[in-house]
Each structure stands twice: as structure tokens, then as C-alpha cells.
Design a protein around this motif. Sequence first.
Motif, PDB file in Angstrom:
ATOM      1  N   PHE A  10       0.836  -1.197   0.000  1.00 18.10           N
ATOM      2  CA  PHE A  10       0.000   0.000   0.000  1.00 18.10           C
ATOM      3  C   PHE A  10       0.872   1.248   0.000  1.00 18.10           C
ATOM      4  O   PHE A  10       1.787   1.371   0.825  1.00 18.10           O
ATOM      5  CB  PHE A  10      -0.927   0.006   1.209  1.00 18.10           C
ATOM      6  N   ALA A  11       0.567   2.166  -0.890  1.00 17.30           N
ATOM      7  CA  ALA A  11       1.380   3.373  -1.025  1.00 17.30           C
ATOM      8  C   ALA A  11       1.159   4.326   0.149  1.00 17.30           C
ATOM      9  O   ALA A  11       2.089   5.008   0.581  1.00 17.30           O
ATOM     10  CB  ALA A  11       1.063   4.078  -2.343  1.00 17.30           C
ATOM     11  N   THR A  12      -0.068   4.361   0.671  1.00 12.57           N
ATOM     12  CA  THR A  12      -0.388   5.306   1.740  1.00 12.57           C
ATOM     13  C   THR A  12      -1.247   4.631   2.796  1.00 12.57           C
ATOM     14  O   THR A  12      -1.867   3.585   2.564  1.00 12.57           O
ATOM     15  CB  THR A  12      -1.145   6.535   1.212  1.00 12.57           C
ATOM     16  N   GLU A  13      -1.320   5.262   3.958  1.00  8.92           N
ATOM     17  CA  GLU A  13      -2.196   4.785   5.020  1.00  8.92           C
ATOM     18  C   GLU A  13      -3.649   4.819   4.571  1.00  8.92           C
ATOM     19  O   GLU A  13      -4.445   3.930   4.896  1.00  8.92           O
ATOM     20  CB  GLU A  13      -2.005   5.644   6.268  1.00  8.92           C
ATOM     21  N   ARG A  14      -3.988   5.817   3.804  1.00 13.88           N
ATOM     22  CA  ARG A  14      -5.360   5.925   3.308  1.00 13.88           C
ATOM     23  C   ARG A  14      -5.737   4.706   2.467  1.00 13.88           C
ATOM     24  O   ARG A  14      -6.874   4.220   2.527  1.00 13.88           O
ATOM     25  CB  ARG A  14      -5.480   7.212   2.482  1.00 13.88           C
ATOM     26  N   ASP A  15      -4.780   4.182   1.685  1.00 15.79           N
ATOM     27  CA  ASP A  15      -5.060   3.033   0.821  1.00 15.79           C
ATOM     28  C   ASP A  15      -5.395   1.790   1.629  1.00 15.79           C
ATOM     29  O   ASP A  15      -6.366   1.087   1.343  1.00 15.79           O
ATOM     30  CB  ASP A  15      -3.863   2.755  -0.090  1.00 15.79           C
ATOM     31  N   TRP A  16      -4.581   1.471   2.663  1.00 13.72           N
ATOM     32  CA  TRP A  16      -4.888   0.256   3.416  1.00 13.72           C
ATOM     33  C   TRP A  16      -6.104   0.448   4.311  1.00 13.72           C
ATOM     34  O   TRP A  16      -6.838  -0.500   4.574  1.00 13.72           O
ATOM     35  CB  TRP A  16      -3.679  -0.283   4.177  1.00 13.72           C
ATOM     36  N   GLN A  17      -6.336   1.676   4.778  1.00 14.07           N
ATOM     37  CA  GLN A  17      -7.549   1.922   5.547  1.00 14.07           C
ATOM     38  C   GLN A  17      -8.786   1.603   4.696  1.00 14.07           C
ATOM     39  O   GLN A  17      -9.729   0.951   5.153  1.00 14.07           O
ATOM     40  CB  GLN A  17      -7.602   3.379   6.008  1.00 14.07           C
ATOM     41  N   ALA A  18      -8.779   2.064   3.462  1.00 15.89           N
ATOM     42  CA  ALA A  18      -9.943   1.883   2.601  1.00 15.89           C
ATOM     43  C   ALA A  18     -10.190   0.408   2.293  1.00 15.89           C
ATOM     44  O   ALA A  18     -11.334  -0.056   2.320  1.00 15.89           O
ATOM     45  CB  ALA A  18      -9.753   2.670   1.309  1.00 15.89           C
ATOM     46  N   LEU A  19      -9.134  -0.352   2.011  1.00  8.40           N
ATOM     47  CA  LEU A  19      -9.318  -1.752   1.628  1.00  8.40           C
ATOM     48  C   LEU A  19      -9.549  -2.664   2.827  1.00  8.40           C
ATOM     49  O   LEU A  19     -10.508  -3.446   2.855  1.00  8.40           O
ATOM     50  CB  LEU A  19      -8.100  -2.252   0.845  1.00  8.40           C
ATOM     51  N   LEU A  20      -8.679  -2.583   3.833  1.00 10.05           N
ATOM     52  CA  LEU A  20      -8.683  -3.569   4.914  1.00 10.05           C
ATOM     53  C   LEU A  20      -9.681  -3.252   6.031  1.00 10.05           C
ATOM     54  O   LEU A  20     -10.219  -4.168   6.650  1.00 10.05           O
ATOM     55  CB  LEU A  20      -7.285  -3.691   5.520  1.00 10.05           C
ATOM     56  N   THR A  21      -9.911  -1.983   6.313  1.00  8.00           N
ATOM     57  CA  THR A  21     -10.744  -1.642   7.458  1.00  8.00           C
ATOM     58  C   THR A  21     -12.129  -1.140   7.082  1.00  8.00           C
ATOM     59  O   THR A  21     -12.980  -1.025   7.962  1.00  8.00           O
ATOM     60  CB  THR A  21     -10.072  -0.566   8.342  1.00  8.00           C
ATOM     61  N   HIS A  22     -12.372  -0.857   5.805  1.00  8.68           N
ATOM     62  CA  HIS A  22     -13.618  -0.153   5.502  1.00  8.68           C
ATOM     63  C   HIS A  22     -14.386  -0.706   4.295  1.00  8.68           C
ATOM     64  O   HIS A  22     -15.008   0.063   3.547  1.00  8.68           O
ATOM     65  CB  HIS A  22     -13.331   1.332   5.286  1.00  8.68           C
ATOM     66  N   PRO A  23     -14.390  -2.036   4.081  1.00  7.86           N
ATOM     67  CA  PRO A  23     -15.312  -2.542   3.048  1.00  7.86           C
ATOM     68  C   PRO A  23     -16.735  -2.472   3.579  1.00  7.86           C
ATOM     69  O   PRO A  23     -17.036  -3.005   4.653  1.00  7.86           O
ATOM     70  CB  PRO A  23     -14.848  -3.992   2.844  1.00  7.86           C
ATOM     71  N   THR A  24     -17.619  -1.809   2.884  1.00  6.24           N
ATOM     72  CA  THR A  24     -18.986  -1.613   3.394  1.00  6.24           C
ATOM     73  C   THR A  24     -20.009  -2.510   2.703  1.00  6.24           C
ATOM     74  O   THR A  24     -21.149  -2.592   3.157  1.00  6.24           O
ATOM     75  CB  THR A  24     -19.413  -0.140   3.222  1.00  6.24           C
ATOM     76  N   VAL A  25     -19.615  -3.154   1.617  1.00 13.85           N
ATOM     77  CA  VAL A  25     -20.497  -4.080   0.905  1.00 13.85           C
ATOM     78  C   VAL A  25     -19.947  -5.485   1.069  1.00 13.85           C
ATOM     79  O   VAL A  25     -18.735  -5.706   0.950  1.00 13.85           O
ATOM     80  CB  VAL A  25     -20.597  -3.730  -0.598  1.00 13.85           C
ATOM     81  N   GLY A  26     -20.823  -6.436   1.361  1.00 14.58           N
ATOM     82  CA  GLY A  26     -20.396  -7.816   1.518  1.00 14.58           C
ATOM     83  C   GLY A  26     -21.244  -8.767   0.703  1.00 14.58           C
ATOM     84  O   GLY A  26     -22.437  -8.518   0.468  1.00 14.58           O
TER      85      GLY A  26
END
Length: 261
Positions: A170-186
Amino acid sequence: MDDAQPGLAGFLGTDRPRVRWFHAASDLRDFMITTFRVSPERLARHLPAGYVPEVVELAGGPAALVSAVAFRDESFHFRGLPRVAITCGQVNYRAYVRRDGVRGAWFLGTAFDHPTVVLPRRLWGMPWRRERIDLTATWDDGRASWALRTDEATCRASEAAAVPAGLDGFATERDWQALLTHPTVGWYRRGRAGRVGTYSIWHPPMAARHFVAAEARFPFLERLGLVQPGQEPHSLLGQELLPFDIHTPPRRVRGPVIATP
């Protein structure tokens, strides 16, 4: 939209959908996302047509990611029903995927430590099973500690001595936050017929703390051929308490039947 929390590098999460009477809510305590690198090809065998693994470029080459997300449900309840709340342990096994360009989580299975596990399984065909779950954690010390034990899984971790400069892939903290901590659709395999169900959730952005595992064994993922025994996690991200909205009931998705791997 929620204001950014300190340390989230501008990650604002998502707008909170309108809360409806048929939605569920819970506070997730001792929350931990333990993530592993997996082969995209192996993960793809567990997905129906149209769902593709999210691939990240790690130091060791391209890989997909799966997580064991463990927590204690506190006062899980449906908003429109009398306040009969459930408190128990839960472990969600999820992979990060895309469908028609939409990023979300594919739920491989869930362990749930309460007799009501039969309800989501029978009503909505969700891949849930009953399992004893014991979670312990300390958050007040200088370095937090966290431990999980289920009928088959074991994970012990302590907070990293220093916040890492970044996460592999991940290039930035924002990138891993979005993928790993914040998937809203399952999405998930709905019952034995192999159809697909879907639902969504909302929670504020995580103020994630980084952990290092002393032990991390999740036989459920091993049996699927995704993780090797003794494999080192890609990352462990924890938080003491995280409020959740669950937009029930799940819906059916039109599409092909999932072949059994």
C-alpha cells in the motif's frame, strides 16, 4: 461525512446511510483484523463468475488478501424490535474482492458463539456455524495485548513497539484503511444452492492500532487451501471499540450458482 480522526491520513470513511427500523446495530469490542497473503488463483476458486480478487503488489509479488475479523458483539439488536440484546464472540472470515468495479468483502464463513446462529443460517442462508469463542484484551497499558481462542483457532498478539512506516503493498495509510478496514459491501454464498447474498454495513473510520502476532492459526482458512499452517500474517489491526450499523435483511443477487471447490 465524519471528520477525520487523528492518524488516519485524511481517510474520511463513508457517509452514514439513513438508519431504518429493520437495521441491526452492535458495538464491536476487542476488534482485530488479522490479514494473510493468499494466492489470487486459489482465492478465485471460491468465488462465482463476476467476482475477482483484489490483487496488491507485495514485496514478494502480487497477492490477494484474506482476513479473520474477530470481536465481541456487545448488545447486538434490531432497532425495531424490543431491546433483546445479544453479547457474544464472533469471527468473520473475509476476502477482498471486486464485482463490476465495486470493491467489497466476500464472506467465506462466520463463527458465532450464540444459539441464535441458526437464524441467519436458516433465514438468509448465511455461512455461519456455532463455535466457542474466548476473547481477552488489555488496551490501557502502554502496549495493548489481545488473544483469541475458539474451538479451533488461536491468535495471540501484542501492540507493535512503534507504528510501522507503512503496510506492504500500500502506497499510503489511506489506501490500506480503505481496503482492509472499511469494506462496506459484503457478499456470501447463500445456502447449499450456491446463490449469492449481499448486505451492507456502516461504521466510522477505524483508529487502527498495529499489532504483532506471537501465534496466528486459523484452520478454517487452512482447510480452504488459502493459508499455510504457521504462515505469518500480513498485518494485524485492532481497536478497542467500534460501533456498527448492519443493513439487514440481506438480499439475493442474481447471477450464476457457485461451484463447490
